[in-house]
Scaffold this motif. Structure first.
Motif, PDB file in Angstrom:
ATOM      1  N   GLU A 145       0.852  -1.138  -0.182  1.00  0.00           N
ATOM      2  CA  GLU A 145       0.057  -0.066  -0.059  1.00  0.00           C
ATOM      3  C   GLU A 145       0.834   1.360   0.022  1.00  0.00           C
ATOM      4  OE1 GLU A 145      -3.065   0.286   0.087  1.00  0.00           O
ATOM      5  OE2 GLU A 145      -4.123  -1.508   0.855  1.00  0.00           O
ATOM      6  N   VAL A 203      -6.314   1.200   5.775  1.00  0.00           N
ATOM      7  CA  VAL A 203      -4.992   2.028   5.072  1.00  0.00           C
ATOM      8  C   VAL A 203      -5.059   3.396   5.485  1.00  0.00           C
ATOM      9  CG1 VAL A 203      -6.341   2.347   2.995  1.00  0.00           C
ATOM     10  CG2 VAL A 203      -4.080   2.256   3.045  1.00  0.00           C
ATOM     11  N   SER A 258      -8.663  -0.873   1.506  1.00  0.00           N
ATOM     12  CA  SER A 258      -7.366  -1.327   0.785  1.00  0.00           C
ATOM     13  C   SER A 258      -7.325  -0.771  -0.606  1.00  0.00           C
ATOM     14  CB  SER A 258      -7.130  -2.982   0.969  1.00  0.00           C
ATOM     15  OG  SER A 258      -6.255  -3.223  -0.167  1.00  0.00           O
ATOM     16  N   THR A 259      -6.326  -0.645  -1.089  1.00  0.00           N
ATOM     17  CA  THR A 259      -6.255  -0.337  -2.524  1.00  0.00           C
ATOM     18  C   THR A 259      -6.210  -1.340  -3.418  1.00  0.00           C
ATOM     19  OG1 THR A 259      -4.494   1.356  -1.806  1.00  0.00           O
ATOM     20  CG2 THR A 259      -4.787   0.961  -4.187  1.00  0.00           C
TER      21      THR A 259
END
Lengths: 419, 419
Positions: free
Chosen positions: A78, B20, B9-10
């Motif tokens: 991330e 995140v 989350s990406t």
């Protein structure tokens, strides 16, 4: 317990779920693998990122298991992708991006409509329910700005008109893709689809990006002004990085994606007089963390599900191939929605990789039960095939204006040279 | 769920425990806080690391709660301290370290015996059982190589004879401290104390360090040789960092501490002809991650337990003050076990901070129930007081040979200058 405490943590001996040894080994193998396979890819005439994705498959849980799919490595990934988008933002000229705004928007919209309708139609024709077909179609709409930007940077074409159109379209894709995801998830969760929700999500996502850049430019200048007076070491890089993380956090609060925020932060700092120094300070950090992201994306491929000799895998693999073809064709054709003096096929190829954004759609579809596990695998196949096919295609189609840059110092070059 | 998936989350929309946004906010606030408070400390004539520890207390769960004590931030802190020790290793001259080997060993041994016996005696005199007294004494033996090295680097005295003696003694302390921890933990866990266990632990820990340096030098040279032929970007920094992580992982496997391995990796690469280039490539990464470690150590202080107006806190605080005095005196006096043309008081002051290694002892004592919670707080007080008192003391006692270094570029200086 002689082996316990020293191994668990340098800071605390108590149990806290993190094994520092496993983390360090995963990080080290991801780095070594990424650089060795990246080098191999370059020597084979391919972009380095392809090697990083490939080594991720090998290091991931389904083959060697050196890079586990868990919070510890995901966190580094991330940070890596946020840093990468921050650096891309730093190398972005907002005025140039504004000049290509109209063609970029056209490419983005065509690139969302074509794959979505194609994916939806095929899934419906094969008997999938409307909700599953919607997720399948939606997963094909996104463009991986991370992978695309990395390949454009490696090919040294970020500053070309083609590069700027692709980048602009990918940002639009990411922003609109997250709106689509929010709306589709709401419907999958039992909510109703009303215009107010769609309007609010769209307004928030687009409003954030505009606000981040408009407010970010003066804020960034002020930050750089104070940083210039600092006495302690490494302030410029650390504060710029903190700025990127804060805007990424704000992006999330505005229901957009952290990577969109990181990109906006970079684009804002690009308009300060320390742009070059910030880039120099942040580049070594990007070099260490960005590979972890690409290795992680590769590690998410479970090779056992891809074995065509197992009969139970075949229907999902076939649907996956169909979706990959639709996803490829839809994005590639969308490139021809651009205009001006550009190599349109290159623009189309730049929109092809789905990467992490496609994976978000697939994962949300699975977790909300809108997608059954085989269809989930189909979407993964489409996501990965489009991701793997794009870098070599971009390399072949590279516009001629990109040549002529000199290699960097120390034998480390930013793009491939002839052997 | 419009806010859910984009925020988590990406990469994956599924639940995986990592937020995140929280991570990015914690990382950003740790960085900004560290640099702002570090700058304030410098302007007050104190080392920057003191500001980073102090801001950790403020950002930690017991005050603002912006930096949570959990895996996500701990992981960054672990990477930070490993990188810091790798950089310290890079700046270490092994031959010079060998020349000060004998006085360093004398300082280390005196600095372990004096605080251990003092802490043990006081705890016993106040009615604590032998096992608890052993943990109390053991927690006072370690020297924080992380904090010491950072202050020495800020004062620009790493290369002086005093700096090398302190560094050598701190490495010996860390290695022997981990042996003591392994043995004491075994006894606390119900095991028996036999000579074979002690011998094995000692042999492994010392053997690892010797092997890492002896094998690391030729391996490092070979690595640098291949890296020089690479075409892809950022290979030197990434591969050197991976080397550090791998040796840190090996250190853990050899029942030593990861930071000892990272230090050995740096010392080995210091003997290659690319020492300066590696340092340049790794410095920006250290600048971003090392502050997280010091902020994390500060965040572990729970200010509520330190309130003397609460009667239940007082016995533990008093014992803590006593232990701090013993810990300080024992290490400071140990500095006078050194010889040659050195400022011995500076050597003694350099051994004073306990930092992360003292915290490991306290945490293991608590988790094995050898220490009750109030005594745990006492040990924490002693650890933190010695940690906070050392940097300003070192600054006052700095040997004159350290002056004369020019400030770095861009207004960022490696040591404090006059206002």
């Amino acid at each position: 317990m002689p082996t316990g405490p020293p191994g668990r943590s340098t800071i605390r001996g108590v149990e806290h779920g993190l094994d520092v040894g496993t983390l360090f080994l995963a990080f080290a193998s991801a780095l070594v693998g990424a650089k060795v396979f990246g080098e191999l890819a370059e020597r084979l005439g391919q972009p380095a990122v392809l090697g990083e994705l490939a080594v991720g498959v090998v290091l991931g849980p389904s083959v060697l298991g050196l890079v586990p799919l868990g919070d510890a490595v995901l966190e580094l990934a991330e940070i890596g992708v946020a840093l990468l988008l921050f650096e891309v933002g730093l190398e972005t000229d907002l005025e140039e991006l504004g000049r290509v705004g109209a063609p970029a928007l056209a490419v983005a919209l065509a690139g969302m409509l074509l794959p979505f309708s194609g994916g939806y139609a095929v899934a419906r024709a094969l008997g999938h329910p409307p909700l599953a077909a919607t997720f399948v179609g939606a997963a094909l709409t996104a463009t991986s700005i991370g992978i695309t930007a990395r390949v454009l940077s490696e090919l040294d074409v970020l500053a070309t008109r083609e590069g700027q159109i692709i980048l602009g379209a990918a940002v639009v894709d990411d922003v609109l893709g997250l709106v689509v995801l929010a709306v589709v998830s709401k419907v999958a969760g039992g909510g109703t689809l009303d215009l107010a929700t769609v309007g609010k999500s769209t307004g928030l996502a687009i409003g954030f990006l505009v606000a981040a850049v408009v407010l970010g430019v003066p804020l960034g200048r002020r930050l750089i002004h104070y940083v210039g007076k600092a006495r302690v070491r490494g302030v410029l890089g650390a504060m710029s990085f903190a700025f990127a993380l804060l805007v990424a956090w704000l992006a999330r609060a505005a229901e957009s994606a952290p990577i969109v925020g990181a990109f906006a932060a970079g684009a804002a700092l690009a308009r300060t007089n320390r742009r070059h120094d910030i880039d120099e300070a942040i580049k070594p950090v990007v070099d260490v963390f960005a590979p972890v992201f690409f290795v992680y994306v590769g590690a998410e491929v479970d090779v056992r599900r891809l074995d065509p000799s197992a009969a139970e895998n075949r229907p999902a693999l076939l649907l996956g191939l169909l979706l990959a073809a639709i996803g490829f064709a839809g994005k590639f054709v969308a490139g021809f929605a651009s205009w001006g003096k550009v190599r349109r096929a290159f623009v189309g190829a730049g929109m092809v990789p789905r990467g992490e954004v496609g994976l978000i759609f697939a994962s949300v579809g699975l977790s909300t039960r809108a997608l059954d596990p085989p269809t989930f695998v189909s979407v993964l196949v489409a996501v990965f095939l489009t991701t793997f096919v794009a870098p070599p295609l971009l390399k072949v189609l590279r516009p001629p204006a990109a040549f002529g840059r000199t290699p960097g110092p120390d034998g480390e070059r930013r793009r491939a040279a002839g052997p």
